[in-house]
Scaffold this motif. Structure first.
Motif, short mmCIF file in Angstrom:
data_model
loop_
_atom_site.label_atom_id
_atom_site.label_comp_id
_atom_site.label_asym_id
_atom_site.label_seq_id
_atom_site.Cartn_x
_atom_site.Cartn_y
_atom_site.Cartn_z
N ILE A 2 65.52 -27.11 26.18
CA ILE A 2 66.61 -26.23 25.63
C ILE A 2 66.59 -26.96 24.20
CG2 ILE A 2 69.04 -25.70 24.89
CD1 ILE A 2 69.86 -25.47 27.44
N LEU A 3 66.55 -26.31 23.24
CA LEU A 3 66.43 -26.89 21.77
C LEU A 3 67.01 -26.64 20.75
CD1 LEU A 3 64.77 -28.18 19.68
CD2 LEU A 3 63.01 -26.01 18.88
N GLU A 81 63.00 -22.53 27.08
CA GLU A 81 63.50 -21.98 27.37
C GLU A 81 64.71 -20.72 26.36
OE1 GLU A 81 67.11 -21.06 30.63
OE2 GLU A 81 66.45 -23.40 30.39
N MET A 82 64.72 -21.96 25.73
CA MET A 82 66.52 -21.09 25.24
C MET A 82 66.45 -22.01 23.73
SD MET A 82 70.27 -21.43 25.30
CE MET A 82 69.50 -19.92 27.71
N VAL A 83 66.30 -21.63 22.48
CA VAL A 83 67.42 -22.23 21.33
C VAL A 83 68.10 -21.79 21.05
CG1 VAL A 83 66.68 -22.85 19.47
CG2 VAL A 83 64.72 -22.46 20.76
N LEU A 84 69.38 -23.12 21.00
CA LEU A 84 70.43 -23.05 20.55
C LEU A 84 70.73 -22.95 18.83
CD1 LEU A 84 70.93 -22.93 23.41
CD2 LEU A 84 72.78 -24.40 22.79
N ILE A 114 62.27 -16.84 15.96
CA ILE A 114 61.92 -17.71 17.27
C ILE A 114 61.78 -16.18 17.83
CG2 ILE A 114 63.17 -18.62 19.32
CD1 ILE A 114 65.47 -19.55 16.91
N LEU A 115 62.55 -15.08 17.65
CA LEU A 115 62.27 -13.85 18.68
C LEU A 115 60.63 -13.32 18.82
CD1 LEU A 115 65.75 -12.42 18.76
CD2 LEU A 115 64.45 -13.53 20.55
N ALA A 116 59.82 -13.84 17.59
CA ALA A 116 58.73 -13.24 16.96
C ALA A 116 57.93 -14.04 17.66
CB ALA A 116 58.71 -12.50 15.30
N SER A 117 58.03 -15.40 18.27
CA SER A 117 56.87 -16.22 18.36
C SER A 117 56.80 -16.47 19.69
CB SER A 117 57.21 -17.91 17.55
OG SER A 117 58.26 -17.97 19.12
N ASN A 118 55.99 -17.50 20.11
CA ASN A 118 55.07 -16.85 21.14
C ASN A 118 55.12 -18.86 21.92
OD1 ASN A 118 53.76 -19.09 19.39
ND2 ASN A 118 51.65 -18.11 20.98
N ALA A 122 55.22 -19.39 29.37
CA ALA A 122 54.48 -18.35 29.54
C ALA A 122 53.75 -16.96 27.58
CB ALA A 122 54.92 -17.45 29.96
N GLY A 123 54.38 -18.21 26.83
CA GLY A 123 53.70 -17.64 25.76
C GLY A 123 55.28 -16.31 25.24
N ALA A 124 55.88 -15.88 25.94
CA ALA A 124 56.78 -15.45 25.42
C ALA A 124 57.88 -15.91 24.28
CB ALA A 124 57.49 -14.74 26.77
N PRO A 125 58.03 -15.34 24.20
CA PRO A 125 59.96 -16.04 22.80
C PRO A 125 60.75 -16.51 24.03
CG PRO A 125 59.28 -13.31 23.18
CD PRO A 125 58.78 -14.10 24.21
N PRO A 126 60.93 -17.39 23.20
CA PRO A 126 62.51 -18.03 23.95
C PRO A 126 63.07 -17.41 23.69
CG PRO A 126 61.34 -19.51 21.98
CD PRO A 126 60.66 -18.27 21.79
N ASP A 127 64.73 -17.26 24.84
CA ASP A 127 65.92 -16.61 24.28
C ASP A 127 66.57 -17.50 23.60
OD1 ASP A 127 67.83 -15.13 24.51
OD2 ASP A 127 68.82 -16.06 26.67
#
Length: 209
Positions: A2-3, A81-84, A114-118, A122-127
Protein backbone atom coordinates in the motif's frame (compact mmCIF):
# COMPACT_ATOMS: atom_id res chain seq x y z
CA UNK A 1 1.90 -3.16 -0.89
CA UNK A 2 0.00 0.00 0.00
CA UNK A 3 1.20 3.51 -0.81
CA UNK A 4 -0.04 6.37 1.38
CA UNK A 5 0.12 9.69 -0.48
CA UNK A 6 -0.45 12.55 1.91
CA UNK A 7 0.75 15.62 3.76
CA UNK A 8 1.95 16.37 7.28
CA UNK A 9 -0.86 14.37 8.86
CA UNK A 10 0.46 11.28 7.10
CA UNK A 11 4.06 12.28 7.80
CA UNK A 12 3.24 12.40 11.50
CA UNK A 13 3.67 16.07 12.35
CA UNK A 14 2.34 16.95 15.83
CA UNK A 15 0.63 20.25 16.61
CA UNK A 16 2.83 23.24 15.82
CA UNK A 17 3.35 25.80 18.59
CA UNK A 18 5.89 27.96 16.74
CA UNK A 19 6.26 28.60 13.02
CA UNK A 20 9.14 26.54 11.68
CA UNK A 21 8.67 23.54 13.99
CA UNK A 22 9.67 20.29 12.25
CA UNK A 23 8.87 17.73 14.93
CA UNK A 24 7.53 14.28 14.12
CA UNK A 25 5.77 11.63 16.16
CA UNK A 26 7.89 8.52 16.85
CA UNK A 27 7.62 5.51 14.59
CA UNK A 28 4.47 3.54 15.28
CA UNK A 29 2.34 6.56 16.19
CA UNK A 30 1.27 8.05 12.81
CA UNK A 31 -1.93 6.59 11.41
CA UNK A 32 -0.24 4.80 8.45
CA UNK A 33 1.97 2.92 10.95
CA UNK A 34 -1.07 1.96 13.03
CA UNK A 35 -2.82 0.75 9.88
CA UNK A 36 0.22 -1.25 8.79
CA UNK A 37 0.44 -2.99 12.15
CA UNK A 38 -3.21 -4.02 11.94
CA UNK A 39 -3.04 -5.17 8.32
CA UNK A 40 0.28 -6.95 8.68
CA UNK A 41 1.56 -5.87 5.28
CA UNK A 42 3.99 -3.39 3.80
CA UNK A 43 2.94 0.26 3.77
CA UNK A 44 5.03 2.94 2.09
CA UNK A 45 4.35 6.43 3.42
CA UNK A 46 4.90 9.44 1.16
CA UNK A 47 3.71 12.21 3.46
CA UNK A 48 5.15 15.65 2.73
CA UNK A 49 4.35 18.56 5.05
CA UNK A 50 2.68 21.34 3.09
CA UNK A 51 1.75 19.15 0.11
CA UNK A 52 -1.24 20.34 -1.91
CA UNK A 53 -3.35 18.37 -4.35
CA UNK A 54 -2.52 20.01 -7.70
CA UNK A 55 -1.29 23.51 -6.85
CA UNK A 56 2.15 25.12 -6.76
CA UNK A 57 2.44 26.96 -3.45
CA UNK A 58 3.49 30.58 -4.13
CA UNK A 59 4.99 30.85 -0.63
CA UNK A 60 6.38 27.40 0.21
CA UNK A 61 7.38 26.39 -3.30
CA UNK A 62 6.28 24.54 -6.43
CA UNK A 63 7.63 21.27 -4.99
CA UNK A 64 4.56 21.12 -2.72
CA UNK A 65 2.38 20.25 -5.74
CA UNK A 66 1.25 16.64 -5.36
CA UNK A 67 0.38 16.24 -9.04
CA UNK A 68 3.96 17.00 -10.07
CA UNK A 69 5.60 14.30 -7.96
CA UNK A 70 2.94 11.57 -8.09
CA UNK A 71 3.95 9.90 -11.40
CA UNK A 72 7.55 9.50 -10.22
CA UNK A 73 6.44 7.99 -6.92
CA UNK A 74 4.20 5.49 -8.69
CA UNK A 75 7.09 4.39 -10.86
CA UNK A 76 9.57 4.15 -8.01
CA UNK A 77 7.31 2.07 -5.76
CA UNK A 78 5.53 -0.18 -8.27
CA UNK A 79 3.98 -2.67 -8.10
CA UNK A 80 1.50 -1.07 -5.70
CA UNK A 81 -1.70 -2.86 -4.79
CA UNK A 82 -3.53 0.20 -3.46
CA UNK A 83 -2.90 3.94 -3.10
CA UNK A 84 -4.50 5.83 -0.24
CA UNK A 85 -4.74 9.57 -0.87
CA UNK A 86 -5.30 11.88 2.10
CA UNK A 87 -4.75 15.43 0.90
CA UNK A 88 -6.71 18.67 0.88
CA UNK A 89 -5.81 20.25 4.21
CA UNK A 90 -3.15 22.52 2.72
CA UNK A 91 -5.53 23.48 -0.09
CA UNK A 92 -7.66 25.09 2.64
CA UNK A 93 -5.07 27.85 3.16
CA UNK A 94 -6.51 31.30 2.57
CA UNK A 95 -3.97 32.09 -0.17
CA UNK A 96 -5.47 29.49 -2.51
CA UNK A 97 -9.06 30.73 -2.22
CA UNK A 98 -10.54 27.33 -3.06
CA UNK A 99 -13.93 25.83 -2.32
CA UNK A 100 -14.47 22.32 -0.98
CA UNK A 101 -15.58 21.18 -4.43
CA UNK A 102 -12.36 22.51 -6.01
CA UNK A 103 -10.29 20.63 -3.45
CA UNK A 104 -12.17 17.38 -4.02
CA UNK A 105 -11.72 17.83 -7.77
CA UNK A 106 -7.96 18.15 -7.24
CA UNK A 107 -7.92 14.89 -5.31
CA UNK A 108 -9.95 13.31 -8.08
CA UNK A 109 -7.34 14.45 -10.60
CA UNK A 110 -4.68 12.61 -8.61
CA UNK A 111 -6.84 9.50 -8.59
CA UNK A 112 -7.21 9.71 -12.37
CA UNK A 113 -3.42 9.73 -12.74
CA UNK A 114 -3.14 6.60 -10.61
CA UNK A 115 -5.97 4.83 -12.42
CA UNK A 116 -4.34 5.56 -15.79
CA UNK A 117 -0.96 4.21 -14.69
CA UNK A 118 0.66 0.79 -14.94
CA UNK A 119 1.92 0.91 -11.35
CA UNK A 120 -0.16 -1.96 -10.02
CA UNK A 121 0.40 -5.72 -10.09
CA UNK A 122 1.05 -7.14 -13.57
CA UNK A 123 1.06 -3.65 -15.08
CA UNK A 124 -2.54 -2.90 -14.15
CA UNK A 125 -3.44 0.29 -12.28
CA UNK A 126 -3.49 0.20 -8.48
CA UNK A 127 -6.75 0.38 -6.60
CA UNK A 128 -7.39 3.79 -5.03
CA UNK A 129 -8.98 4.94 -1.78
CA UNK A 130 -9.77 8.61 -1.26
CA UNK A 131 -9.66 9.81 2.36
CA UNK A 132 -11.35 13.10 3.18
CA UNK A 133 -9.07 14.89 5.65
CA UNK A 134 -10.12 15.73 9.18
CA UNK A 135 -11.91 19.12 9.26
CA UNK A 136 -9.70 21.90 10.57
CA UNK A 137 -10.11 24.83 12.96
CA UNK A 138 -8.64 28.33 13.10
CA UNK A 139 -6.32 28.11 16.10
CA UNK A 140 -2.86 28.97 17.35
CA UNK A 141 -0.02 30.14 15.14
CA UNK A 142 -1.65 28.81 11.95
CA UNK A 143 -5.01 30.56 12.43
CA UNK A 144 -4.36 33.43 10.02
CA UNK A 145 -2.87 31.17 7.37
CA UNK A 146 -6.03 29.06 7.40
CA UNK A 147 -8.54 31.89 7.75
CA UNK A 148 -11.84 30.60 6.38
CA UNK A 149 -10.41 27.09 6.25
CA UNK A 150 -12.85 25.38 8.61
CA UNK A 151 -15.78 25.93 6.22
CA UNK A 152 -13.70 24.83 3.22
CA UNK A 153 -12.50 21.69 4.99
CA UNK A 154 -16.01 20.64 5.99
CA UNK A 155 -17.14 20.85 2.38
CA UNK A 156 -14.50 18.39 1.16
CA UNK A 157 -16.00 15.12 2.42
CA UNK A 158 -19.37 15.22 0.61
CA UNK A 159 -17.74 16.37 -2.61
CA UNK A 160 -15.01 13.76 -2.34
CA UNK A 161 -17.53 11.02 -1.68
CA UNK A 162 -19.11 11.91 -5.02
CA UNK A 163 -15.69 11.89 -6.71
CA UNK A 164 -14.95 8.45 -5.30
CA UNK A 165 -18.24 7.14 -6.63
CA UNK A 166 -17.60 8.67 -10.06
CA UNK A 167 -14.16 7.10 -10.30
CA UNK A 168 -14.95 3.76 -8.66
CA UNK A 169 -12.57 4.42 -5.77
CA UNK A 170 -12.90 3.54 -2.11
CA UNK A 171 -13.79 6.33 0.30
CA UNK A 172 -13.16 7.10 3.96
CA UNK A 173 -14.23 10.20 5.86
CA UNK A 174 -11.43 10.73 8.41
CA UNK A 175 -13.51 13.33 10.23
CA UNK A 176 -15.88 10.61 11.42
CA UNK A 177 -13.05 8.99 13.34
CA UNK A 178 -10.65 11.74 14.43
CA UNK A 179 -10.43 15.45 15.21
CA UNK A 180 -7.59 17.97 15.10
CA UNK A 181 -5.45 19.04 18.01
CA UNK A 182 -6.87 22.37 19.34
CA UNK A 183 -3.32 23.67 19.79
CA UNK A 184 -2.99 24.47 16.08
CA UNK A 185 -6.28 23.29 14.58
CA UNK A 186 -4.54 21.39 11.76
CA UNK A 187 -2.57 18.42 13.04
CA UNK A 188 -3.70 15.26 14.80
CA UNK A 189 -3.03 14.10 18.33
CA UNK A 190 -1.51 10.67 18.96
CA UNK A 191 -4.98 9.45 19.96
CA UNK A 192 -6.47 10.74 16.72
CA UNK A 193 -3.75 8.99 14.72
CA UNK A 194 -4.59 5.72 16.48
CA UNK A 195 -8.30 6.07 15.76
CA UNK A 196 -7.72 6.97 12.11
CA UNK A 197 -5.26 4.11 11.66
CA UNK A 198 -7.86 1.64 12.93
CA UNK A 199 -10.53 3.10 10.65
CA UNK A 200 -8.21 3.01 7.62
CA UNK A 201 -7.28 -0.62 8.29
CA UNK A 202 -10.95 -1.58 8.41
CA UNK A 203 -11.67 0.36 5.22
CA UNK A 204 -8.83 -1.39 3.40
CA UNK A 205 -10.02 -4.81 4.57
CA UNK A 206 -13.53 -4.03 3.39
CA UNK A 207 -12.22 -2.77 0.06
CA UNK A 208 -10.21 -5.93 -0.47
CA UNK A 209 -13.26 -8.01 0.35
Amino acid sequence: MILVFGDSNSHGTPAIRRRGDVARFPEGTPWPDVMADLLGGRVIVEGQPGRTTVHDDPVEGAHKNGLTVLPALLESHRPVEMVLIMLGTNDCKARFGLRGWDIAAGIGRLAEVILASNAGPAGAPPDVMLIAPVPIEEAGVLAEMYQGGPARSRAIAPALRAEAKRLGCGFLDAGRHASVDPVDGIHLTAEAHAALGRAAAEAVRNRRG
